[in-house]
Design an enzyme around this catalytic site. Structure first.
Site, mmCIF file in Angstrom:
data_model
loop_
_atom_site.group_PDB
_atom_site.id
_atom_site.type_symbol
_atom_site.label_atom_id
_atom_site.label_comp_id
_atom_site.label_asym_id
_atom_site.label_seq_id
_atom_site.Cartn_x
_atom_site.Cartn_y
_atom_site.Cartn_z
ATOM 1 N N ASP A 12 6.123 8.972 -38.769
ATOM 2 C CA ASP A 12 5.538 8.525 -37.501
ATOM 3 C C ASP A 12 5.610 9.622 -36.432
ATOM 4 O O ASP A 12 6.529 10.442 -36.426
ATOM 5 C CB ASP A 12 6.273 7.273 -37.011
ATOM 6 N N ASN A 60 -2.635 -0.456 -39.946
ATOM 7 C CA ASN A 60 -3.281 0.754 -39.411
ATOM 8 C C ASN A 60 -4.810 0.675 -39.453
ATOM 9 O O ASN A 60 -5.490 1.487 -38.813
ATOM 10 C CB ASN A 60 -2.791 2.017 -40.139
HETATM 11 C C1 IPE Z 1 4.140 2.761 -39.006
HETATM 12 O O1 IPE Z 1 3.716 3.520 -37.912
HETATM 13 C C2 IPE Z 1 3.213 2.959 -40.163
HETATM 14 C C3 IPE Z 1 3.242 4.293 -40.745
HETATM 15 C C4 IPE Z 1 4.039 5.263 -40.399
HETATM 16 C C5 IPE Z 1 2.304 4.497 -41.815
HETATM 17 P P1 IPE Z 1 2.828 2.871 -36.760
HETATM 18 O O2 IPE Z 1 2.610 3.939 -35.764
HETATM 19 O O3 IPE Z 1 1.633 2.239 -37.336
HETATM 20 O O4 IPE Z 1 3.806 1.731 -36.228
HETATM 21 P P2 IPE Z 1 3.847 0.960 -34.839
HETATM 22 O O5 IPE Z 1 2.461 0.469 -34.545
HETATM 23 O O6 IPE Z 1 4.328 1.936 -33.804
HETATM 24 O O7 IPE Z 1 4.832 -0.133 -35.058
HETATM 25 C C1 IPE Z 2 1.937 8.173 -38.168
HETATM 26 O O1 IPE Z 2 1.604 8.756 -36.970
HETATM 27 C C2 IPE Z 2 0.866 8.237 -39.194
HETATM 28 C C3 IPE Z 2 0.173 6.971 -39.401
HETATM 29 C C4 IPE Z 2 0.531 5.818 -38.929
HETATM 30 C C5 IPE Z 2 -1.016 7.022 -40.196
HETATM 31 P P1 IPE Z 2 0.902 7.929 -35.813
HETATM 32 O O2 IPE Z 2 -0.571 8.110 -35.944
HETATM 33 O O3 IPE Z 2 1.353 6.532 -35.759
HETATM 34 O O4 IPE Z 2 1.438 8.737 -34.561
HETATM 35 P P2 IPE Z 2 1.853 8.130 -33.158
HETATM 36 O O5 IPE Z 2 2.899 7.099 -33.409
HETATM 37 O O6 IPE Z 2 0.605 7.566 -32.551
HETATM 38 O O7 IPE Z 2 2.390 9.311 -32.420
HETATM 39 MG MG MG Z 3 2.873 5.598 -34.764
#
Ligand code: IPE
Ligand code: IPE
Ligand code: MG
Length: 238
Positions: A12, A60
């Site tokens: 993340d 997602n």
């Molecule tokens: C969790 O990250 C899912 C992955 C890392 C694939 P998100 O960015 O989607 O989670 P939330 O929305 O902050 O809980």
């Molecule tokens: C994690 O990074 C990857 C996926 C969830 C696909 P994010 O895209 O959630 O990155 P932030 O949390 O917005 O920084």
């Molecule tokens: Mg994220």
């Protein structure tokens, strides 16, 4: 140093990493993907046997089509590259997640890599893609139900060990669960498998989570007293 058998990483912070640098979110995903290449090799070289990476959740899909499509294209490229690297290292590659609504292109590559690496024995790299723990548990219940209805399984013998076999992959429980990016939540990741996992949360955004950062997580894990509900008599001092 105690080395965990199964490590999970909630990958993340890619988007925030990019925004901080004045770049597009997609550039953060690309940087995250490049970071994964080095990190995975490092982790297996450390002696970890199973590595689960949460790379795309069932939730997602709420993101823009542009971001979702970018990620799916990136996954296809990444899986082809990983196949080249990890098949040579005798690592089995598996996927956990719902197939629907993934596109045929990605499903084909998932099936191909799963099949071609199925006999590899040195480790397991588990990509959690379109993965959600709630979905996994519901899907397992449906599969079990079908088995019972078709008289292939006696309901009275179902226990935790048997239930686990109906999850997307029958993997050992998580020992160490790492989340990068500063959030203190699981976001629907491996609820069943993390029952006795040790948690490590770090503010480091995933593209910056390098081998030194991973070593910090390992050191922290190494100092945990895992009791599994029992008592560690060697450490007990009264
Ligand atoms: C969790 O990250 C899912 C992955 C890392 C694939 P998100 O960015 O989607 O989670 P939330 O929305 O902050 O809980
Ligand atoms: C994690 O990074 C990857 C996926 C969830 C696909 P994010 O895209 O959630 O990155 P932030 O949390 O917005 O920084
Ligand atoms: Mg994220």
């Amino acid at each position: 140093m105690k080395i965990p058998n199964h490590v999970g990483i909630i990958v993340d912070g890619n988007g925030r990493w990019a925004v901080k640098k004045g770049k597009k979110r997609s550039e953060g995903h690309l940087a995250g993907s490049k970071n994964l290449d080095n990190l995975c090799q490092y982790i297996f070289d450390k002696g970890i046997k199973v590595l689960s990476l949460y790379v795309f959740s069932t939730e997602n899909f709420k993101r823009s089509d542009e971001e979702v499509n970018y990620l799916m294209d990136l996954f296809v490229k990444k899986f082809k590259n990983d196949f080249k690297i990890f098949s040579k290292k005798d690592i089995r590659i598996v996927f956990s997640g719902r197939r629907e609504p993934l596109k045929k292109e990605i499903l084909d590559i998932i099936d191909d890599i799963t099949c071609k690496t199925k006999d590899n024995k040195s480790g397991i790299l588990n990509f959690c893609l379109n993965y959600g723990s709630h979905a996994e548990i519901v899907d397992a219940c449906k599969k079990i139900n079908l088995e019972v209805i078709n008289n292939n399984l006696n309901i009275d013998i179902i226990d935790e060990k048997i239930f686990k076999k109906y999850l997307y992959n029958d993997l050992p429980d998580l020992d160490l669960l790492i989340r990068t990016g500063g959030e203190l939540r699981l976001s629907n990741f491996m609820l069943w498998q993390s029952a006795y996992a040790e948690f490590y949360f770090t503010d480091v955004l995933f593209p910056d989570f390098n081998s030194d950062e991973f070593d910090k997580a390992l050191l922290s894990y190494s100092n945990r007293d895992r009791r599994f509900g029992g008592i560690n008599y060697e450490k007990k001092n009264n």
